[in-house]
Design a protein around this motif. Structure first.
Motif, PDB file in Angstrom:
ATOM      1  N   ALA A 368       0.840  -1.200   0.000  1.00 25.32           N
ATOM      2  CA  ALA A 368       0.000   0.000   0.000  1.00 25.32           C
ATOM      3  C   ALA A 368       0.867   1.238   0.000  1.00 25.32           C
ATOM      4  CB  ALA A 368      -0.910   0.010   1.218  1.00 25.32           C
ATOM      5  N   VAL A 369       0.508   2.193  -0.815  1.00 24.56           N
ATOM      6  CA  VAL A 369       1.197   3.480  -0.836  1.00 24.56           C
ATOM      7  C   VAL A 369       0.155   4.583  -0.830  1.00 24.56           C
ATOM      8  CG1 VAL A 369       3.231   2.641  -2.064  1.00 24.56           C
ATOM      9  CG2 VAL A 369       1.277   3.472  -3.361  1.00 24.56           C
ATOM     10  N   SER A 370       0.587   5.770  -0.483  1.00 24.06           N
ATOM     11  CA  SER A 370      -0.341   6.903  -0.473  1.00 24.06           C
ATOM     12  C   SER A 370      -0.840   7.162  -1.887  1.00 24.06           C
ATOM     13  CB  SER A 370       0.373   8.140   0.079  1.00 24.06           C
ATOM     14  OG  SER A 370      -0.459   9.260   0.015  1.00 24.06           O
ATOM     15  N   GLY A 371      -2.108   7.102  -2.067  1.00 25.34           N
ATOM     16  CA  GLY A 371      -2.682   7.439  -3.360  1.00 25.34           C
ATOM     17  C   GLY A 371      -3.084   6.258  -4.204  1.00 25.34           C
ATOM     18  N   GLY A 372      -2.764   5.050  -3.830  1.00 22.28           N
ATOM     19  CA  GLY A 372      -3.205   3.920  -4.638  1.00 22.28           C
ATOM     20  C   GLY A 372      -2.309   2.703  -4.521  1.00 22.28           C
ATOM     21  N   ARG A 373      -2.736   1.635  -5.171  1.00 23.64           N
ATOM     22  CA  ARG A 373      -2.024   0.370  -5.152  1.00 23.64           C
ATOM     23  C   ARG A 373      -0.740   0.469  -5.968  1.00 23.64           C
ATOM     24  NH1 ARG A 373      -1.174  -3.767  -8.461  1.00 23.64           N
ATOM     25  NH2 ARG A 373      -1.180  -5.913  -7.676  1.00 23.64           N
ATOM     26  N   PRO A 374       0.354  -0.118  -5.479  1.00 23.53           N
ATOM     27  CA  PRO A 374       1.598  -0.071  -6.250  1.00 23.53           C
ATOM     28  C   PRO A 374       1.537  -0.971  -7.475  1.00 23.53           C
ATOM     29  CG  PRO A 374       1.891  -1.445  -4.321  1.00 23.53           C
ATOM     30  CD  PRO A 374       0.535  -0.813  -4.184  1.00 23.53           C
ATOM     31  N   PHE A 375       2.268  -0.593  -8.494  1.00 23.47           N
ATOM     32  CA  PHE A 375       2.463  -1.450  -9.666  1.00 23.47           C
ATOM     33  C   PHE A 375       3.833  -2.095  -9.507  1.00 23.47           C
ATOM     34  CE2 PHE A 375       3.758  -2.341 -14.037  1.00 23.47           C
ATOM     35  CZ  PHE A 375       2.625  -2.982 -14.532  1.00 23.47           C
ATOM     36  N   ARG A 376       3.849  -3.388  -9.298  1.00 28.00           N
ATOM     37  CA  ARG A 376       5.069  -4.099  -8.908  1.00 28.00           C
ATOM     38  C   ARG A 376       5.782  -4.651 -10.140  1.00 28.00           C
ATOM     39  NH1 ARG A 376       0.873  -6.115  -5.844  1.00 28.00           N
ATOM     40  NH2 ARG A 376       0.747  -5.360  -3.692  1.00 28.00           N
ATOM     41  N   ILE A 377       7.048  -4.237 -10.309  1.00 30.90           N
ATOM     42  CA  ILE A 377       7.853  -4.668 -11.451  1.00 30.90           C
ATOM     43  C   ILE A 377       9.058  -5.447 -10.924  1.00 30.90           C
ATOM     44  CG2 ILE A 377       9.166  -3.934 -13.473  1.00 30.90           C
ATOM     45  CD1 ILE A 377       7.615  -1.263 -13.327  1.00 30.90           C
ATOM     46  N   ALA A 378       9.198  -6.690 -11.359  1.00 35.49           N
ATOM     47  CA  ALA A 378      10.350  -7.508 -10.951  1.00 35.49           C
ATOM     48  C   ALA A 378      11.329  -7.576 -12.109  1.00 35.49           C
ATOM     49  CB  ALA A 378       9.896  -8.916 -10.562  1.00 35.49           C
ATOM     50  N   VAL A 379      12.501  -6.974 -11.924  1.00 34.65           N
ATOM     51  CA  VAL A 379      13.574  -7.045 -12.917  1.00 34.65           C
ATOM     52  C   VAL A 379      14.533  -8.129 -12.433  1.00 34.65           C
ATOM     53  CG1 VAL A 379      15.376  -5.779 -14.135  1.00 34.65           C
ATOM     54  CG2 VAL A 379      13.292  -4.599 -13.412  1.00 34.65           C
ATOM     55  N   LEU A 380      14.504  -9.273 -13.083  1.00 34.85           N
ATOM     56  CA  LEU A 380      15.186 -10.468 -12.583  1.00 34.85           C
ATOM     57  C   LEU A 380      16.261 -10.923 -13.559  1.00 34.85           C
ATOM     58  CD1 LEU A 380      12.011 -12.454 -11.414  1.00 34.85           C
ATOM     59  CD2 LEU A 380      13.404 -10.836 -10.095  1.00 34.85           C
ATOM     60  N   GLY A 381      17.485 -11.029 -13.065  1.00 36.79           N
ATOM     61  CA  GLY A 381      18.578 -11.521 -13.881  1.00 36.79           C
ATOM     62  C   GLY A 381      18.752 -13.019 -13.736  1.00 36.79           C
ATOM     63  N   SER A 382      19.540 -13.582 -14.621  1.00 42.60           N
ATOM     64  CA  SER A 382      19.806 -15.021 -14.581  1.00 42.60           C
ATOM     65  C   SER A 382      20.609 -15.381 -13.342  1.00 42.60           C
ATOM     66  CB  SER A 382      20.576 -15.437 -15.839  1.00 42.60           C
ATOM     67  OG  SER A 382      19.863 -15.083 -17.005  1.00 42.60           O
ATOM     68  N   MET A 383      20.429 -16.616 -12.890  1.00 42.99           N
ATOM     69  CA  MET A 383      21.173 -17.156 -11.751  1.00 42.99           C
ATOM     70  C   MET A 383      22.171 -18.184 -12.271  1.00 42.99           C
ATOM     71  SD  MET A 383      17.896 -17.784  -9.216  1.00 42.99           S
ATOM     72  CE  MET A 383      17.001 -18.660 -10.517  1.00 42.99           C
ATOM     73  N   LEU A 384      23.329 -18.256 -11.648  1.00 43.46           N
ATOM     74  CA  LEU A 384      24.385 -19.156 -12.120  1.00 43.46           C
ATOM     75  C   LEU A 384      24.710 -20.221 -11.079  1.00 43.46           C
ATOM     76  CD1 LEU A 384      26.771 -16.523 -13.763  1.00 43.46           C
ATOM     77  CD2 LEU A 384      25.011 -17.928 -14.867  1.00 43.46           C
ATOM     78  N   GLU A 385      25.469 -21.217 -11.513  1.00 40.73           N
ATOM     79  CA  GLU A 385      25.984 -22.291 -10.652  1.00 40.73           C
ATOM     80  C   GLU A 385      24.863 -23.113 -10.016  1.00 40.73           C
ATOM     81  OE1 GLU A 385      28.670 -20.534  -7.840  1.00 40.73           O
ATOM     82  OE2 GLU A 385      30.052 -19.844  -9.379  1.00 40.73           O
ATOM     83  N   LEU A 386      23.827 -23.400 -10.798  1.00 36.93           N
ATOM     84  CA  LEU A 386      22.693 -24.163 -10.278  1.00 36.93           C
ATOM     85  C   LEU A 386      22.664 -25.601 -10.785  1.00 36.93           C
ATOM     86  CD1 LEU A 386      19.814 -21.521 -10.467  1.00 36.93           C
ATOM     87  CD2 LEU A 386      21.231 -22.144  -8.499  1.00 36.93           C
ATOM     88  N   GLY A 387      23.635 -25.983 -11.619  1.00 38.18           N
ATOM     89  CA  GLY A 387      23.709 -27.369 -12.057  1.00 38.18           C
ATOM     90  C   GLY A 387      22.721 -27.694 -13.160  1.00 38.18           C
TER      91      GLY A 387
END
Length: 506
Positions: A368-387
């Protein structure tokens, strides 16, 4: 650093002192550095031959900056400074740290080493514990994530005769690494936070990760204390190998330091009730750093602090005061950029599936933020060393983001790295598959410039945008976070395709 001459240092690392000046052996060492730019009067410069830069090329400049000696693997001719010649300068750096800690332990004043490991949360726990212990006495702890065979010894070499506490972060990507680090700096208290799947590709199995993390418990002597996560099924068995006391933290009833009634505010900052041993009434804690997952990190830090005598009131107060921890770890700031106005949650230091989920939970908790619902943006990079399961793990993170309620997913790969690009594609594929008829927006970016412009476009189109940055170091998202903190120029059409507003290029 404890009092040590160049000759003392050479002896402690079994090195050969090469001293063309004839008097360098008696000089006192005031600091140890591996970066020639940080050399000052009295420094010992450790020359490390790296993949791209060889420190031996800077021995001469270190001498000009006031170094009293250099630790080298071969004599650097014409460098006007004493040189301690060893076979391996990184191994010798470790031996030097071991000697410094031995000198401190030989002194009369009390001295305690707290070692911290875990797949996630090490640096935040270290930062919190440093603040707690520093309220009582001089405390040394690493900057950022100095937790390997170079960073950990450098931190240990900062210990001086007045140091009361050393908080030592210990990481590993292979079996035996923590055992090596603890052979240099043996902990009196060992904290194990969580066994996850970070570096799964290197370890081969979660069982091997568990074994690696348990090395910090095995390093304790009979007077040592193991502080263990009572809520992690892979950590609980470590109690059986602890040679001394075991102290539990968690959110279950079995923990000695326990949290319950956990809630979060509109910025995902947690507050909770906490029970401390021998304290009749529960304490109420409000964390200033975002992230519900930081409750466990706070409990771990509070456990060590309480055991070492920090009063309950001080623990509550100090935990509530910590707003700034090491860079790129759930750091929050507002940004006006390219005609957009948005909030950034910078958790870009590194990433594995566990920390990705924690970051996404934090983004989802920004409710919740003042003035309205947030618009949530996930900027996700690749993960390494996971087999071998890395593609499936990336798809699962995309799915998790959608189920967490994220409004947009931007999967960031690498235009010059086929693996990073492929894994980013897997992450986007997982998000699209989970979206179904849901309105989640999913995009891919082949570099951070494209991600930068995509965020600006989405934030301009949606009020109250909040953006999570999370990915491996190779993804470049920490560089994007730094760019945003400085608010450097917006990428133009040459490198990423122009963002426009009212017909003008931004």
């Amino acid at each position: 650093m404890m009092a040590m001459t160049v000759q003392d240092a050479a002896k402690s690392v079994a090195g050969l002192l090469h001293d063309t000046q004839g008097d360098g052996g008696s000089a006192g060492i005031t600091s140890v550095v591996t970066d020639s730019r940080k050399v000052g009067p009295g420094a010992l410069f450790v020359a490390i031959a790296g993949e791209h830069v060889d420190g031996h090329d800077f021995v001469g400049s270190a001498a000009k900056s006031g170094a009293v000696a250099a630790l080298v693997d071969h004599v650097v001719e014409d460098a006007p400074v004493a040189q301690i010649v060893v076979k391996d300068t990184i191994a010798a750096l470790g031996l030097l740290a071991k000697a410094n800690i031995a000198l401190r332990r030989a002194a009369q004043a009390p001295f305690t080493v707290v070692g911290i490991t875990g797949s996630v949360g090490k640096t935040t726990t270290k930062d919190l514990l440093k603040a707690l212990l520093a309220s009582q006495a001089e405390t040394i702890a690493p900057i950022g994530s100095f937790n390997n065979d170079i960073g950990m010894p450098l931190t240990a070499l900062e210990v001086g005769e007045r140091t009361r506490f050393l908080v030592s972060e210990m990481g590993a990507s292979h079996l035996g690494e923590i055992a090596y680090l603890t052979s240099l700096v043996r902990p009196d208290i060992s904290i194990v936070l969580k066994v996850g799947v970070a570096h799964l590709g290197e370890f081969g199995s979660v069982e091997n990760i568990q074994k690696a993390k348990s090395e910090i418990v095995e390093a304790l002597d009979e007077h040592g204390v193991a502080i263990l996560n009572a809520d992690d099924e892979h950590v609980v068995p470590m109690a059986a190998i602890a040679p001394g006391k075991v102290f539990w933290f968690g959110q279950g009833s079995d923990a000695q330091i326990r949290a319950w009634n956990v809630t979060t505010d509109e910025h995902d900052r947690a507050e909770f009730d906490m029970m401390l041993p021998d304290v009749s009434d529960p304490c109420h804690v409000r964390l200033a750093i975002p992230g519900r997952h930081n409750v466990m990190n706070a409990l771990a830090a509070a456990s060590a602090a309480w055991y070492l005598g920090v009063p309950a009131d001080d623990i509550v107060r100090i935990l509530g005061e910590q707003r700034h921890i090491s860079p790129h770890r759930m750091s929050v700031f507002r940004l006006e950029r390219g005609g957009a106005d948005f909030t950034v949650i910078d958790d870009s230091f590194n990433a594995n599936p566990d920390s990705m989920k924690a970051g996404l939970d934090g983004l989802a908790g920004w409710s919740a933020v003042s003035g309205g619902r947030p618009f949530r943006i996930a900027v996700l990079g690749s993960m390494l060393e996971l087999g071998g399961d890395e593609a499936a793990l990336h798809r699962s993170i995309g799915e998790y983001a959608v189920h967490a309620g994220v409004d947009a997913v931007i999967a960031v790969g690498g235009e010059h790295d086929a693996l990073l690009d492929s894994l980013a594609g897997d992450l986007a594929e997982g998000a699209r598959a989970a979206s179904g008829d849901a309105p989640t927006l999913v995009e891919t970016a082949h570099n951070v410039d494209e991600a930068d412009l995509a965020v600006i476009r989405l934030a301009r189109d949606h009020d109250h945008a909040v953006v999570l940055l999370k990915g491996s170091h190779a993804s470049g998202l920490s560089a994007l976070a730094s760019r945003w903190e400085r608010n450097d120029h917006v990428p133009d059409s040459v490198n990423a395709g122009a963002a426009t507003k009212n017909g003008e290029t931004l």
